[in-house]
Write a protein that holds these residues in place. Structure first.
Motif, PDB file in Angstrom:
ATOM      1  N   GLN A 114       0.808  -1.218   0.000  1.00 54.83           N
ATOM      2  CA  GLN A 114       0.000   0.000   0.000  1.00 54.83           C
ATOM      3  C   GLN A 114       0.841   1.267   0.000  1.00 54.83           C
ATOM      4  OE1 GLN A 114      -2.703  -0.254   3.286  1.00 54.83           O
ATOM      5  NE2 GLN A 114      -3.841  -1.947   2.392  1.00 54.83           N
ATOM      6  N   VAL A 115       2.158   1.132   0.080  1.00 55.78           N
ATOM      7  CA  VAL A 115       3.059   2.290   0.142  1.00 55.78           C
ATOM      8  C   VAL A 115       3.698   2.495  -1.228  1.00 55.78           C
ATOM      9  CG1 VAL A 115       5.121   3.243   1.218  1.00 55.78           C
ATOM     10  CG2 VAL A 115       3.522   1.908   2.574  1.00 55.78           C
ATOM     11  N   ALA A 116       3.628   3.714  -1.741  1.00 58.37           N
ATOM     12  CA  ALA A 116       4.230   4.014  -3.044  1.00 58.37           C
ATOM     13  C   ALA A 116       5.658   4.523  -2.883  1.00 58.37           C
ATOM     14  CB  ALA A 116       3.390   5.046  -3.787  1.00 58.37           C
ATOM     15  N   ILE A 117       5.859   5.540  -2.044  1.00 55.64           N
ATOM     16  CA  ILE A 117       7.163   6.199  -1.938  1.00 55.64           C
ATOM     17  C   ILE A 117       7.455   6.537  -0.481  1.00 55.64           C
ATOM     18  CG2 ILE A 117       8.481   8.271  -2.570  1.00 55.64           C
ATOM     19  CD1 ILE A 117       6.971   8.358  -5.161  1.00 55.64           C
ATOM     20  N   PHE A 118       8.716   6.378  -0.094  1.00 57.63           N
ATOM     21  CA  PHE A 118       9.206   6.850   1.195  1.00 57.63           C
ATOM     22  C   PHE A 118       9.977   8.130   0.961  1.00 57.63           C
ATOM     23  CE2 PHE A 118       8.747   2.345   2.100  1.00 57.63           C
ATOM     24  CZ  PHE A 118       8.089   2.393   3.300  1.00 57.63           C
TER      25      PHE A 118
ATOM     26  N   SER B 282      11.497   4.196  -3.431  1.00 53.68           N
ATOM     27  CA  SER B 282      10.383   3.277  -3.595  1.00 53.68           C
ATOM     28  C   SER B 282      10.321   2.338  -2.386  1.00 53.68           C
ATOM     29  CB  SER B 282      10.583   2.465  -4.876  1.00 53.68           C
ATOM     30  OG  SER B 282       9.670   1.423  -4.954  1.00 53.68           O
ATOM     31  N   SER B 283       9.173   1.746  -2.158  1.00 55.35           N
ATOM     32  CA  SER B 283       9.055   0.822  -1.022  1.00 55.35           C
ATOM     33  C   SER B 283       9.893  -0.433  -1.236  1.00 55.35           C
ATOM     34  CB  SER B 283       7.594   0.442  -0.792  1.00 55.35           C
ATOM     35  OG  SER B 283       7.078  -0.226  -1.912  1.00 55.35           O
TER      36      SER B 283
ATOM     37  N   PHE C 165      12.892  -0.339  -2.325  1.00 57.49           N
ATOM     38  CA  PHE C 165      14.274   0.100  -2.165  1.00 57.49           C
ATOM     39  C   PHE C 165      14.721   0.114  -0.704  1.00 57.49           C
ATOM     40  CE2 PHE C 165      17.804   3.186  -2.578  1.00 57.49           C
ATOM     41  CZ  PHE C 165      18.475   2.607  -3.642  1.00 57.49           C
ATOM     42  N   VAL C 166      13.840  -0.226   0.212  1.00 57.08           N
ATOM     43  CA  VAL C 166      14.186  -0.188   1.633  1.00 57.08           C
ATOM     44  C   VAL C 166      15.310  -1.166   1.943  1.00 57.08           C
ATOM     45  CG1 VAL C 166      13.284  -0.615   3.962  1.00 57.08           C
ATOM     46  CG2 VAL C 166      11.932   0.643   2.309  1.00 57.08           C
ATOM     47  N   TYR C 167      15.305  -2.295   1.257  1.00 59.45           N
ATOM     48  CA  TYR C 167      16.362  -3.278   1.484  1.00 59.45           C
ATOM     49  C   TYR C 167      17.733  -2.693   1.150  1.00 59.45           C
ATOM     50  CZ  TYR C 167      18.727  -7.751   1.539  1.00 59.45           C
ATOM     51  OH  TYR C 167      19.569  -8.770   1.844  1.00 59.45           O
ATOM     52  N   ARG C 168      17.813  -1.902   0.098  1.00 60.45           N
ATOM     53  CA  ARG C 168      19.072  -1.253  -0.282  1.00 60.45           C
ATOM     54  C   ARG C 168      19.489  -0.237   0.785  1.00 60.45           C
ATOM     55  NH1 ARG C 168      23.350  -0.974  -4.097  1.00 60.45           N
ATOM     56  NH2 ARG C 168      24.244   1.052  -3.675  1.00 60.45           N
ATOM     57  N   LEU C 169      18.512   0.492   1.322  1.00 65.21           N
ATOM     58  CA  LEU C 169      18.818   1.437   2.401  1.00 65.21           C
ATOM     59  C   LEU C 169      19.349   0.709   3.628  1.00 65.21           C
ATOM     60  CD1 LEU C 169      15.808   3.911   2.214  1.00 65.21           C
ATOM     61  CD2 LEU C 169      18.194   4.390   1.683  1.00 65.21           C
ATOM     62  N   LEU C 170      18.799  -0.472   3.911  1.00 63.01           N
ATOM     63  CA  LEU C 170      19.310  -1.266   5.031  1.00 63.01           C
ATOM     64  C   LEU C 170      20.762  -1.650   4.824  1.00 63.01           C
ATOM     65  CD1 LEU C 170      16.381  -3.650   5.906  1.00 63.01           C
ATOM     66  CD2 LEU C 170      17.423  -1.955   7.375  1.00 63.01           C
ATOM     67  N   ARG C 171      21.103  -2.023   3.614  1.00 62.01           N
ATOM     68  CA  ARG C 171      22.505  -2.350   3.329  1.00 62.01           C
ATOM     69  C   ARG C 171      23.407  -1.139   3.549  1.00 62.01           C
ATOM     70  NH1 ARG C 171      24.328  -6.900   0.686  1.00 62.01           N
ATOM     71  NH2 ARG C 171      22.659  -8.260   0.026  1.00 62.01           N
ATOM     72  N   ASP C 172      22.941   0.029   3.145  1.00 59.59           N
ATOM     73  CA  ASP C 172      23.744   1.236   3.323  1.00 59.59           C
ATOM     74  C   ASP C 172      23.867   1.624   4.792  1.00 59.59           C
ATOM     75  OD1 ASP C 172      24.050   1.321   0.606  1.00 59.59           O
ATOM     76  OD2 ASP C 172      22.550   2.903   0.298  1.00 59.59           O
ATOM     77  N   LEU C 173      22.785   1.441   5.556  1.00 60.16           N
ATOM     78  CA  LEU C 173      22.790   1.843   6.960  1.00 60.16           C
ATOM     79  C   LEU C 173      23.499   0.850   7.873  1.00 60.16           C
ATOM     80  CD1 LEU C 173      19.141   3.186   7.323  1.00 60.16           C
ATOM     81  CD2 LEU C 173      21.245   4.520   7.280  1.00 60.16           C
TER      82      LEU C 173
END
Length: 132
Positions: free
Chosen positions: A96-100, A108-109, A111-119
């Motif tokens: 239900q989420v389009a963009i963060f 994009s929702s 892309f959160v996994y990629r942000l986790l890798r960066d963080l």
């Protein structure tokens, strides 16, 4: 909701799969927006992105005082038979989420996994994959 172009909500926690833990009223609005094909934008900071998955989090157990919703003084004869649930948080699935929108940009929702890798780093995210 049919005349709305975008729905903007605040996230308390963003989970590893892109799902959001937020206020209960935001969940209802996100469901209505999804039914009317209105994009849901989630505002959050990067420190609110969690490495936990939805099956690791139990949000159903956390309730706040029900007298905020329904004052018992006006229902005193029915107080023993009245059950009021006032959840603190609600779960919005990543579908239900389009963009963060974060303090570092919009993602994009998926892309959160990629942000986790960066963080958290590659090693820590690999540990998360083996545990789930």
């Amino acid at each position: 909701m049919a005349r709305v172009h975008k729905l903007v909500v605040r996230a308390d926690v963003v989970l590893a799969d892109g799902s959001v833990i937020t206020r209960p009223v935001c969940r209802l609005a996100a469901e209505a927006a999804h039914a009317h094909s209105v994009p849901v934008l989630v505002l959050t900071e990067l420190f609110r992105i969690s490495s936990r998955f939805p099956h690791d989090v139990a949000i159903d157990e956390k309730y706040s005082n029900p007298s905020r919703v329904l004052p018992y003084a006006s229902f005193s004869p029915f107080q023993s038979r009245l059950v009021t649930r006032n959840p603190r948080f609600a779960f919005v699935p990543n579908s239900q989420v389009a963009i963060f929108v974060t303090d570092a940009g919009s993602y994009s929702s998926n892309f959160v996994y990629r942000l986790l890798r960066d963080l958290y780093g590659t090693r820590n995210v690999t540990d998360l994959e083996t545990k789930s």
